[in-house]
Design an enzyme around this catalytic site. Structure first.
Site, PDB file in Angstrom:
ATOM      1  N   MET A  11       0.879  -1.177   0.000  1.00  0.00           N
ATOM      2  CA  MET A  11       0.000   0.000   0.000  1.00  0.00           C
ATOM      3  C   MET A  11       0.914   1.225   0.000  1.00  0.00           C
ATOM      4  O   MET A  11       1.677   1.425   0.947  1.00  0.00           O
ATOM      5  CB  MET A  11      -0.836  -0.068   1.273  1.00  0.00           C
ATOM      6  CG  MET A  11      -1.966   0.874   1.378  1.00  0.00           C
ATOM      7  SD  MET A  11      -3.173   0.143   2.518  1.00  0.00           S
ATOM      8  CE  MET A  11      -3.027   1.145   3.940  1.00  0.00           C
ATOM      9  N   ARG A  52      -6.883  -1.114   9.312  1.00  0.00           N
ATOM     10  CA  ARG A  52      -7.094  -0.527  10.643  1.00  0.00           C
ATOM     11  C   ARG A  52      -7.633  -1.573  11.616  1.00  0.00           C
ATOM     12  O   ARG A  52      -7.185  -1.657  12.756  1.00  0.00           O
ATOM     13  CB  ARG A  52      -8.040   0.682  10.540  1.00  0.00           C
ATOM     14  CG  ARG A  52      -7.345   1.902   9.993  1.00  0.00           C
ATOM     15  CD  ARG A  52      -8.273   3.072   9.765  1.00  0.00           C
ATOM     16  NE  ARG A  52      -7.482   4.244   9.366  1.00  0.00           N
ATOM     17  CZ  ARG A  52      -7.993   5.434   9.069  1.00  0.00           C
ATOM     18  NH1 ARG A  52      -9.301   5.630   9.110  1.00  0.00           N
ATOM     19  NH2 ARG A  52      -7.206   6.427   8.714  1.00  0.00           N
ATOM     20  N   TYR A 105       0.786   3.827  12.805  1.00  0.00           N
ATOM     21  CA  TYR A 105       0.510   3.549  11.384  1.00  0.00           C
ATOM     22  C   TYR A 105      -0.949   3.172  11.144  1.00  0.00           C
ATOM     23  O   TYR A 105      -1.694   2.871  12.062  1.00  0.00           O
ATOM     24  CB  TYR A 105       1.485   2.555  10.780  1.00  0.00           C
ATOM     25  CG  TYR A 105       1.596   1.144  11.313  1.00  0.00           C
ATOM     26  CD1 TYR A 105       0.603   0.496  12.014  1.00  0.00           C
ATOM     27  CD2 TYR A 105       2.763   0.424  11.030  1.00  0.00           C
ATOM     28  CE1 TYR A 105       0.745  -0.803  12.435  1.00  0.00           C
ATOM     29  CE2 TYR A 105       2.931  -0.894  11.438  1.00  0.00           C
ATOM     30  CZ  TYR A 105       1.911  -1.503  12.139  1.00  0.00           C
ATOM     31  OH  TYR A 105       2.060  -2.797  12.547  1.00  0.00           O
ATOM     32  N   GLU A 106      -1.334   3.275   9.872  1.00  0.00           N
ATOM     33  CA  GLU A 106      -2.739   3.149   9.438  1.00  0.00           C
ATOM     34  C   GLU A 106      -3.639   4.185  10.115  1.00  0.00           C
ATOM     35  O   GLU A 106      -4.822   3.932  10.358  1.00  0.00           O
ATOM     36  CB  GLU A 106      -3.273   1.728   9.678  1.00  0.00           C
ATOM     37  CG  GLU A 106      -2.517   0.656   8.934  1.00  0.00           C
ATOM     38  CD  GLU A 106      -2.418   0.879   7.440  1.00  0.00           C
ATOM     39  OE1 GLU A 106      -3.277   1.595   6.879  1.00  0.00           O
ATOM     40  OE2 GLU A 106      -1.471   0.370   6.829  1.00  0.00           O
ATOM     41  N   GLY A 107      -3.083   5.327  10.404  1.00  0.00           N
ATOM     42  CA  GLY A 107      -3.847   6.399  11.047  1.00  0.00           C
ATOM     43  C   GLY A 107      -3.601   6.410  12.528  1.00  0.00           C
ATOM     44  O   GLY A 107      -3.919   5.454  13.237  1.00  0.00           O
TER      45      GLY A 107
END
Length: 597
Positions: free
Chosen positions: A161, A297, A438-440
């Site tokens: 990604m 997430r 990570y991932e927000g």
């Protein structure tokens, strides 16, 4: 000590809280009942306990290395990945049409926890591949799906990604990687992407990069971003590998934790342009990428639970073995194992309660996902989708933040030895930190919870969940046990605090955004605390009923009751104070002028 998969607790959560037998009645999941779940989990445990877990510390000592554009992973990773792939584990939740197993997320999530407990760095490769598969299933053409998905499911190829750029982290409007249309319908991709997990490695024949880029002439901001497939090796018409694409790893990062996972800087287009295929429609890339991000997430939340479980197991083993000081109650004549000391028990119970509460929350959310995608009734699908979407930022945000506390407590239980790398406790602490980022980040999860999940519908979904919690309170009220009554008291107080915060958020997000967002992360933590506590309260009700009937594993059920009560009295009891900080404390967060910092 080595990792032992908590199969008994997973199966209890699946059956009693996540309703696995109901999931097995959904179209397509008829063979996915409790017997299947147990068989799958036991096989998964063998692989993770025996093959993948022993490589965890090795990966910390001997991380992935980069030389002349190539990445060599930790010794043993390549062979372990081959065994993982050949066992069919990458395809567990993916459609049988493409070579997957087609099992529900409820089972897949438990297997994902095992993999991440065994080896967080290793597990990141399959995690990113899952996201790439999901994005192509949603937006890829039939040709793209048949070209790329079966190879990723088989483990021959992996996926990545590519969002982040040096100037574009959370703000993807700043993405500058460009895509130039070519006469043959492909695009030439030019740009730099950073923080690309497994962006280069030696464990698979090809790497399928999904890349956010801006087509030349596209609108500015997030509305002008498209998504492209940019494989490491181009793929010929017959499916064989062709020429090397112009996508190269120019370095990997040196990190605090997850050291065995290569975090790559990828350069696209230094030698004439990387060849990319558009996924879906131009300028809808962010929409497609969010499919990957939402899958990731949830998976990162499971990583938090997984690392907490591993830290807990290690701390318990050490506490039973380490002899220091006479028990304070004089129950033993001399020095004893530290697990006899009340404060050590408090730390271990905190670790256990957080981990079991978040596992129950995550598996309950997974079953809602399965119903949202497979239930024949549209209204039921919509209700479950709303519940699942509300839970994703909580599973991600709360479970990862709790993993920091749990892994820190794991070091603390070890005392001075916890600060020494050779014991292994410190690795879990270091590895866990990335999970809140990570991932927000946790703040981004909280923004999602405030904006999309609470303010947008005026708190309707949140209040519907609170209504379900009231049913659990009613069940607790029927029990005369001290554990049930104590849990009821704290669950009710936490629910009421939650509802007051929901009203505050729904009523003030537009008028007083600073006041609301100053308390956004505390709101997420309060909501996650409540949801985990609610699931443990449900577990307490079931455990007491089974104990009364004389069935089941008495020791396991008694431990369930004790853990739920501990969670209520020591963790859920914090909710009213957090409510005060959110509703009354916004002004003090923003009072200090910037030049005073």
């Amino acid at each position: 000590m080595s990792y032992v998969a908590p199969i008994k607790d997973m199966l209890f959560c699946m059956k009693e809280l996540a309703g696995l037998e109901e999931v097995a009645r959904l179209p397509g999941f008829e063979d996915a009942g409790l017997d299947t779940a147990q068989a799958v989990l036991e096989e998964c445990a063998k692989l993770n306990e025996g093959v993948i877990a022993p490589l965890n510390w090795e990966g910390d000592k001997y991380p992935s290395s980069w030389h002349d554009g190539k990445v060599t992973t930790t010794p043993g990773f390549k062979e372990a990945f081959r065994e993982y792939a050949e066992g069919g584990w990458q395809g567990l939740q993916h459609p049988a049409d493409f070579g997957g197993q087609g099992l529900p997320k409820t089972i897949g999530a438990a297997c994902g926890e095992m993999l991440n407990s065994a080896n967080l760095s290793f597990a990141l490769c399959p995690l990113l591949t899952d996201g790439a598969i999901e994005a192509l299933l949603t937006a890829g053409t039939p040709e793209q799906q048949t070209t790329f998905i079966p190879k990723m499911i088989s483990g021959e190829w992996t996926g990545t990604m590519n969002l982040t750029e040096p100037q574009a982290g959370s703000d993807l409007a700043l993405v500058r990687t460009r895509a130039e249309p070519q006469p043959d319908g492909t695009f030439k991709i030019f740009g730099t992407k950073i923080f690309i997990t497994y962006g280069e490695h030696d464990m698979a024949q090809n790497i399928v990069h999904l890349v956010l880029a801006r087509v030349v002439g596209a609108p500015e901001g997030v509305k002008g971003i498209s998504l492209f497939i940019v494989p490491k090796f181009l793929v010929n018409a017959d499916g064989s590998l062709g020429a090397r694409n112009d996508a190269h790893c120019v370095s990997i990062e040196h990190k605090l934790g997850i050291k065995a996972s290569p975090t790559a800087v990828l350069q696209f287009g230094d030698h004439g342009g990387a060849v990319g295929q558009l996924i879906g429609q131009e300028n809808r890339g962010l929409e497609y990428m969010f499919i990957m991000m939402n899958a990731a997430r949830y998976a990162v939340g499971v990583q938090g639970i997984a690392i907490a479980e591993r830290a807990y197991q290690k701390a318990v083993a050490y506490a039973k073995d380490r002899v220091q000081s006479r028990p304070v109650d004089g129950s033993l004549p001399g020095s004893a194992a530290i697990i006899h000391h009340p404060d050590v028990k408090r730390m271990l119970m905190t670790m256990r309660a957080y981990t079991e509460g978040c596992r129950a929350m995550a598996l309950t959310a997974a079953s809602a996902f399965d119903a949202a995608h497979h239930h024949p009734d549209k209204e039921v699908r919509q209700q479950n989708q709303a519940f699942y979407e509300f839970m994703v930022p909580l599973v991600k945000g709360y479970s990862t933040e709790m993993s920091l506390e749990v892994t820190s407590l794991g070091v603390q239980v070890h005392g001075g030895m916890g600060f020494i790398e050779e014991t292994g406790a410190a690795q879990y602490y270091r590895d866990a930190k990335i999970l809140t980022i990570y991932e927000g980040t946790t703040a981004i999860q909280a923004n999602d919870l405030v904006g999309r999940k609470t303010a947008r519908d005026g708190g309707r979904t949140a209040k519907a969940i609170a209504g379900q919690i009231e049913h659990t309170e009613a069940a607790l009220a029927k029990s005369g046990s001290a554990a049930a009554q104590s849990t009821l008291k704290r669950l009710r107080a936490a629910r009421e605090a939650f509802l007051q915060v929901v009203d505050f958020v729904a009523g003030n997000t537009k008028a007083s955004p600073n006041a609301v967002f100053a308390g956004s992360v505390p709101y997420l933590m309060l909501a996650g605390n409540l949801m985990a506590g609610w699931q443990l309260a449900r577990a307490l009700v079931v455990a007491e009923q089974q104990l009364a009937q004389g069935g089941g594993d008495t020791g396991f059920l008694q431990a369930k009751v004790a853990t739920a009560r501990f969670y209520a009295e020591h963790l859920l009891s914090k909710a009213p104070g957090v409510r005060d900080a959110i509703v009354d404390g916004g002004e003090s967060v923003t009072a200090l002028p910037i030049d005073a910092y």
